[in-house]
Design an enzyme around this catalytic site. Sequence first.
Site, mmCIF file in Angstrom:
data_model
loop_
_atom_site.group_PDB
_atom_site.id
_atom_site.type_symbol
_atom_site.label_atom_id
_atom_site.label_comp_id
_atom_site.label_asym_id
_atom_site.label_seq_id
_atom_site.Cartn_x
_atom_site.Cartn_y
_atom_site.Cartn_z
ATOM 1 N N ALA A 67 5.028 -55.886 0.864
ATOM 2 C CA ALA A 67 4.264 -55.832 2.109
ATOM 3 C C ALA A 67 5.151 -56.358 3.227
ATOM 4 O O ALA A 67 6.098 -57.114 2.981
ATOM 5 C CB ALA A 67 3.007 -56.685 1.956
ATOM 6 N N GLY A 110 4.348 -55.944 -3.057
ATOM 7 C CA GLY A 110 3.493 -54.766 -2.889
ATOM 8 C C GLY A 110 4.181 -53.482 -3.346
ATOM 9 O O GLY A 110 3.512 -52.526 -3.739
ATOM 10 N N GLU A 113 3.587 -53.383 -6.935
ATOM 11 C CA GLU A 113 2.163 -53.095 -7.131
ATOM 12 C C GLU A 113 1.853 -51.625 -6.833
ATOM 13 O O GLU A 113 1.047 -50.999 -7.519
ATOM 14 C CB GLU A 113 1.330 -54.032 -6.248
ATOM 15 C CG GLU A 113 1.415 -55.469 -6.742
ATOM 16 C CD GLU A 113 0.847 -56.491 -5.769
ATOM 17 O OE1 GLU A 113 1.216 -56.444 -4.566
ATOM 18 O OE2 GLU A 113 0.034 -57.322 -6.196
ATOM 19 N N GLU A 133 6.340 -62.959 -4.538
ATOM 20 C CA GLU A 133 5.498 -63.566 -3.496
ATOM 21 C C GLU A 133 5.507 -65.088 -3.548
ATOM 22 O O GLU A 133 5.388 -65.759 -2.530
ATOM 23 C CB GLU A 133 4.054 -63.059 -3.620
ATOM 24 C CG GLU A 133 3.865 -61.589 -3.284
ATOM 25 C CD GLU A 133 3.983 -60.655 -4.476
ATOM 26 O OE1 GLU A 133 4.614 -61.039 -5.496
ATOM 27 O OE2 GLU A 133 3.464 -59.537 -4.394
HETATM 28 C C1 HXC Z 1 9.545 -57.128 6.106
HETATM 29 C C2 HXC Z 1 11.569 -56.775 5.112
HETATM 30 C C3 HXC Z 1 11.010 -56.950 3.838
HETATM 31 C C4 HXC Z 1 9.613 -57.217 3.762
HETATM 32 C C5 HXC Z 1 13.110 -56.565 3.592
HETATM 33 N N1 HXC Z 1 12.869 -56.547 4.914
HETATM 34 N N2 HXC Z 1 11.997 -56.824 2.930
HETATM 35 N N3 HXC Z 1 10.848 -56.865 6.228
HETATM 36 N N4 HXC Z 1 8.934 -57.305 4.919
HETATM 37 N N5 HXC Z 1 8.977 -57.355 2.599
HETATM 38 C C6 HXC Z 1 13.830 -56.286 5.993
HETATM 39 C C7 HXC Z 1 14.729 -57.497 6.244
HETATM 40 O O1 HXC Z 1 14.090 -58.425 7.081
HETATM 41 C C8 HXC Z 1 15.915 -56.839 6.912
HETATM 42 O O2 HXC Z 1 15.606 -56.525 8.251
HETATM 43 C C9 HXC Z 1 16.026 -55.501 6.178
HETATM 44 O O3 HXC Z 1 14.730 -55.257 5.615
HETATM 45 C C10 HXC Z 1 17.051 -55.517 5.066
HETATM 46 O O4 HXC Z 1 16.758 -56.611 4.206
HETATM 47 P P1 HXC Z 1 17.839 -57.739 3.800
HETATM 48 O O5 HXC Z 1 17.051 -58.925 3.391
HETATM 49 O O6 HXC Z 1 18.846 -57.908 4.867
HETATM 50 O O7 HXC Z 1 18.519 -57.030 2.546
HETATM 51 P P2 HXC Z 1 19.171 -57.744 1.272
HETATM 52 O O8 HXC Z 1 19.979 -58.952 1.672
HETATM 53 O O9 HXC Z 1 19.856 -56.641 0.513
HETATM 54 O O10 HXC Z 1 17.933 -58.280 0.428
HETATM 55 C C11 HXC Z 1 17.032 -57.369 -0.117
HETATM 56 C C12 HXC Z 1 15.758 -58.135 -0.621
HETATM 57 C C13 HXC Z 1 15.203 -59.005 0.518
HETATM 58 C C14 HXC Z 1 16.161 -59.007 -1.812
HETATM 59 C C15 HXC Z 1 14.764 -57.091 -1.087
HETATM 60 O O11 HXC Z 1 15.064 -58.198 1.672
HETATM 61 C C16 HXC Z 1 13.882 -59.630 0.218
HETATM 62 O O12 HXC Z 1 13.799 -60.618 -0.507
HETATM 63 N N6 HXC Z 1 12.794 -59.069 0.792
HETATM 64 C C17 HXC Z 1 11.475 -59.614 0.650
HETATM 65 C C18 HXC Z 1 10.924 -59.323 -0.739
HETATM 66 C C19 HXC Z 1 9.532 -59.928 -0.889
HETATM 67 O O13 HXC Z 1 9.344 -61.145 -0.790
HETATM 68 N N7 HXC Z 1 8.547 -59.075 -1.103
HETATM 69 C C20 HXC Z 1 7.153 -59.506 -1.258
HETATM 70 C C21 HXC Z 1 6.464 -59.486 0.066
HETATM 71 S S1 HXC Z 1 4.825 -60.116 -0.039
HETATM 72 P P3 HXC Z 1 16.261 -57.374 9.468
HETATM 73 O O14 HXC Z 1 15.835 -56.588 10.679
HETATM 74 O O15 HXC Z 1 15.618 -58.722 9.392
HETATM 75 O O16 HXC Z 1 17.730 -57.395 9.215
HETATM 76 C C22 HXC Z 1 3.937 -58.857 -0.745
HETATM 77 C C23 HXC Z 1 2.482 -59.135 -0.956
HETATM 78 C C24 HXC Z 1 1.721 -57.894 -1.316
HETATM 79 O O17 HXC Z 1 4.425 -57.836 -1.026
HETATM 80 C C25 HXC Z 1 0.280 -58.119 -1.128
HETATM 81 C C26 HXC Z 1 -0.536 -56.867 -1.106
HETATM 82 C C27 HXC Z 1 -0.241 -55.834 -0.089
#
Ligand code: HXC
Length: 259
Positions: A67, A110, A113, A133
């Site tokens: 998400a 997400g 999921e 998360e």
């Molecule tokens: C918003 C995101 C994002 C996310 C990545 N980006 N994941 N933006 N929400 N979930 C954005 C980053 O901010 C960045 O933009 C760009 O995508 C590239 O990501 P990087 O982090 O620079 O890439 P990398 O170093 O290769 O790392 C990849 C990654 C990391 C390991 C996947 O991005 C990451 O940990 N993302 C979050 C994963 C996460 O926690 N997901 C769960 C979310 S909560 P900018 O512009 O900043 O450079 C969830 C709850 C669901 O999903 C509930 C129900 C709907």
Amino acid sequence: MTPEFILVTPQARPQVALIQLNRPKELNALNLQLMQEVAAALKELDKDPEVRVIVLTGNERAFAAGADIKQMAGRTAIDMLLIDQFSTWDQIRRTTKPLIAAVSGFALGGGCELCMTCDMIVASETAKFGQPEIRIGTMPGAGGTQRLTRAIGKARAMEMVLTGEPMGADEAARHGLVNRVVPVGQYLEEAFRLAASIAKMSPIAARLAKESVNRSFETHLDEGLHFERKNFYMTFASEDQKEGMAAFVEKRPAEFKGR
Ligand code: HXC
């Protein structure tokens, strides 16, 4: 209205539609609009008589990294309640046609999921499935604790949900989370191959069979068997069942019309 964050191809292959998540710079982070677009596209394709199977994909680097954290970060619990994003997810879950996720790269939060909401998963060898998360102070909210646990068992699901550590494609295949793992250049073609083999079948039988398999997650055995039996009987109301059995007896390929 043309969607902004997804690409929809109703006939990517004969009778097989493709939805591609298309926010590549954000690793296909699932903002609310993107999810609404996915749900709307699925609703449309589910009604389209020319479509029998739907493939959902991202790109090579990411299926979806979860998400959209930036969109969620400042929200209160009541904001989240009122936004009611899960009605969109519930609608996706109600898709009656077989839905295959073609996953490469990150399928996190997400994103994990969403691919588990699909009926089958074809993974590239680079796919990473995870529920990270907990690392941002929250937990799965779109079915992760339930579907992952059912797919891979309590101990491994608990570890993934509590540590946030992802699982690679090969291990996911060993646990039955994904159907198959292929080299990265082939995951979409492989998903299309699987889709084509299902698109040849009676769409009526496929719909009733999908519903019956899914029912096994929702009920006890006695009720599930009863449900299956009713759907089995119902296939005998279709022309496709007559055609399928006649074709077998006449030693020719069946041609299913979806009636
Ligand atoms: C918003 C995101 C994002 C996310 C990545 N980006 N994941 N933006 N929400 N979930 C954005 C980053 O901010 C960045 O933009 C760009 O995508 C590239 O990501 P990087 O982090 O620079 O890439 P990398 O170093 O290769 O790392 C990849 C990654 C990391 C390991 C996947 O991005 C990451 O940990 N993302 C979050 C994963 C996460 O926690 N997901 C769960 C979310 S909560 P900018 O512009 O900043 O450079 C969830 C709850 C669901 O999903 C509930 C129900 C709907």
